[in-house]
Design a protein around this motif. Structure first.
Motif, short mmCIF file in Angstrom:
data_model
loop_
_atom_site.label_atom_id
_atom_site.label_comp_id
_atom_site.label_asym_id
_atom_site.label_seq_id
_atom_site.Cartn_x
_atom_site.Cartn_y
_atom_site.Cartn_z
N LEU A 65 -45.82 68.65 57.19
CA LEU A 65 -46.31 69.16 55.91
C LEU A 65 -47.82 69.32 55.88
CD1 LEU A 65 -44.02 67.03 53.60
CD2 LEU A 65 -44.09 69.52 53.58
N GLY A 66 -48.51 68.64 56.79
CA GLY A 66 -49.96 68.68 56.79
C GLY A 66 -50.55 67.96 55.59
N ILE A 67 -49.86 66.90 55.16
CA ILE A 67 -50.29 66.12 54.00
C ILE A 67 -50.64 64.70 54.45
CG2 ILE A 67 -49.61 65.20 51.75
CD1 ILE A 67 -47.62 67.50 51.53
N ASP A 68 -51.87 64.31 54.27
CA ASP A 68 -52.31 62.98 54.68
C ASP A 68 -52.14 62.00 53.52
OD1 ASP A 68 -53.32 60.94 56.20
OD2 ASP A 68 -55.42 61.45 55.82
N LYS A 69 -50.89 61.85 53.10
CA LYS A 69 -50.57 60.95 51.99
C LYS A 69 -49.23 60.28 52.26
CE LYS A 69 -52.77 63.97 48.51
NZ LYS A 69 -52.54 64.75 47.26
N HIS A 70 -48.87 59.32 51.43
CA HIS A 70 -47.52 58.76 51.54
C HIS A 70 -46.56 59.73 50.87
CE1 HIS A 70 -44.83 55.39 52.42
NE2 HIS A 70 -44.12 55.88 51.41
N ILE A 71 -45.43 59.96 51.53
CA ILE A 71 -44.49 60.98 51.07
C ILE A 71 -43.13 60.37 50.75
CG2 ILE A 71 -43.16 63.01 51.81
CD1 ILE A 71 -45.61 63.84 53.42
N TRP A 72 -42.54 60.87 49.67
CA TRP A 72 -41.15 60.56 49.34
C TRP A 72 -40.37 61.86 49.21
CZ3 TRP A 72 -45.14 57.94 46.89
CH2 TRP A 72 -45.17 56.55 47.07
N VAL A 73 -39.13 61.85 49.68
CA VAL A 73 -38.25 62.99 49.52
C VAL A 73 -37.13 62.60 48.56
CG1 VAL A 73 -36.74 64.64 50.68
CG2 VAL A 73 -38.68 63.67 51.90
N LEU A 74 -37.07 63.26 47.42
CA LEU A 74 -35.96 63.07 46.50
C LEU A 74 -34.90 64.11 46.83
CD1 LEU A 74 -37.96 61.24 45.01
CD2 LEU A 74 -37.05 62.15 42.86
N ALA A 75 -33.71 63.66 47.12
CA ALA A 75 -32.64 64.56 47.55
C ALA A 75 -31.42 64.42 46.66
CB ALA A 75 -32.26 64.25 49.00
N GLU A 174 -52.47 57.62 50.16
CA GLU A 174 -52.03 56.50 51.00
C GLU A 174 -52.80 55.21 50.70
OE1 GLU A 174 -49.61 54.57 53.24
OE2 GLU A 174 -49.42 56.75 53.41
N GLU A 175 -54.10 55.32 50.54
CA GLU A 175 -54.91 54.14 50.25
C GLU A 175 -54.53 53.52 48.92
OE1 GLU A 175 -59.64 52.89 49.78
OE2 GLU A 175 -59.08 54.85 50.61
N LEU A 176 -54.25 54.35 47.92
CA LEU A 176 -53.86 53.86 46.61
C LEU A 176 -52.51 53.17 46.68
CD1 LEU A 176 -54.29 53.68 43.55
CD2 LEU A 176 -53.31 55.99 43.35
N TYR A 177 -51.58 53.75 47.43
CA TYR A 177 -50.25 53.16 47.58
C TYR A 177 -50.33 51.80 48.28
CZ TYR A 177 -45.34 52.69 49.01
OH TYR A 177 -44.05 52.24 49.24
N LYS A 179 -52.82 49.78 48.40
CA LYS A 179 -53.45 48.83 47.49
C LYS A 179 -52.46 48.29 46.48
CE LYS A 179 -57.40 48.29 44.34
NZ LYS A 179 -58.57 48.98 43.73
N GLN A 180 -51.61 49.17 45.96
CA GLN A 180 -50.62 48.75 44.97
C GLN A 180 -49.61 47.76 45.54
OE1 GLN A 180 -48.81 51.58 42.22
NE2 GLN A 180 -50.38 53.09 42.69
N ILE A 181 -49.08 48.05 46.73
CA ILE A 181 -48.05 47.17 47.27
C ILE A 181 -48.63 45.86 47.80
CG2 ILE A 181 -46.45 49.04 47.77
CD1 ILE A 181 -47.23 48.95 50.66
N LEU A 201 -41.51 49.18 52.79
CA LEU A 201 -42.02 50.09 51.77
C LEU A 201 -42.90 51.17 52.39
CD1 LEU A 201 -42.86 47.69 48.79
CD2 LEU A 201 -40.90 49.21 49.05
N ASN A 202 -43.60 50.82 53.46
CA ASN A 202 -44.41 51.82 54.17
C ASN A 202 -43.54 52.85 54.89
OD1 ASN A 202 -47.02 51.03 53.51
ND2 ASN A 202 -47.04 49.43 55.07
N GLU A 203 -42.35 52.42 55.31
CA GLU A 203 -41.44 53.30 56.03
C GLU A 203 -40.59 54.14 55.08
OE1 GLU A 203 -39.22 50.54 58.31
OE2 GLU A 203 -40.84 50.12 59.71
N MET A 204 -40.43 53.68 53.84
CA MET A 204 -39.52 54.33 52.90
C MET A 204 -39.91 55.77 52.66
SD MET A 204 -38.31 53.08 49.11
CE MET A 204 -39.79 53.60 48.25
N THR A 205 -38.99 56.68 52.92
CA THR A 205 -39.28 58.11 52.80
C THR A 205 -38.21 58.81 51.96
OG1 THR A 205 -40.31 58.11 54.98
CG2 THR A 205 -39.66 60.25 54.08
#
Length: 211
Positions: A65-75, A174-177, A179-181, A201-205
């Motif tokens: 995706l070229g996104i340097d963030k934490h990603i979740w996929v809702l399916a 990613e940094e915000l996530y 920090k939260q966890i 939680l870091n692996e959760m996608t």
């Protein structure tokens, strides 16, 4: 809408598929994409969709995706595309992700303390669940979405199962996530369990939304 059949050769030979096949006792023989969001305009299916349908994880998805963030996929899957599109517009992504975080916490605590007494496990579950509720997923962004219409056959004798599958990508800095966890689970005493929870939680996608 004109129904043009596209066969993209996406053949997933697996025991567990993204859209709820884990509960079936039969192995999936083949899944074919009949059409997708871009079919009507001749737009190719994005490569990230193939990644999600295969083995989604943070590393492969962020790269594609070229996104340097934490990603979740809702399916979510179903027989009615209009219903799924309405769901995409109305879904409370934060609530879905928060519920998944809670489940990760419960599963990890139970697994880590399986040899402990029932009372010990119950106290730990209460303690960790309360901390998990602190994670608000503030700053969540919707990145992109895609749908496919597929047919799947679970063995040579069964009928084909035809359904729509909707994928929605959400991201958080990613940094915000982190920090939260880390703030949520610090100083709980059981360092081993805390580390396992944070790792999961870091692996959760992937988050499967029930129909």
């Amino acid at each position: 809408m004109k129904k043009t059949v596209f066969f993209f050769g996406i053949c997933l030979v697996c025991i567990i598929t993204l859209f709820g096949c884990a509960s079936r006792s039969k192995a999936l023989v083949v899944t074919e994409v009949l059409e997708h969001k871009g079919s009507m305009w001749g737009v190719a299916q994005p490569k990230w969709v193939d990644v999600v349908m295969a083995t989604p994880n943070q590393k492969t998805l962020t790269k594609e995706l070229g996104i340097d963030k934490h990603i979740w996929v809702l399916a979510r899957s179903g027989e009615n595309l209009d219903f799924l599109q309405t769901w995409v517009d109305q879904v409370d992504a934060r609530a879905e992700i928060a519920a998944s975080i809670k489940q990760v916490v419960i599963d990890t605590v139970n697994a880590s303390l399986e040899s402990e007494s029932k009372e010990t496990v119950e106290k730990a579950l209460e303690r960790y669940s309360d901390r998990g509720a602190i994670i608000t997923i503030a700053g969540l962004n919707k990145e992109t979405e895609w749908w496919t219409r597929t047919r799947s056959r679970f063995d040579q004798e069964s009928d084909y199962e035809i359904k729509y599958n909707y994928l929605v990508i959400y991201s958080l800095d990613e940094e915000l996530y982190q920090k939260q966890i880390e703030t949520a689970f610090k100083d709980l005493g059981d360092e081993e369990t805390t580390i396992k929870i944070i790792e999961r939680l870091n692996e959760m996608t992937e988050i499967r939304v029930k129909n």
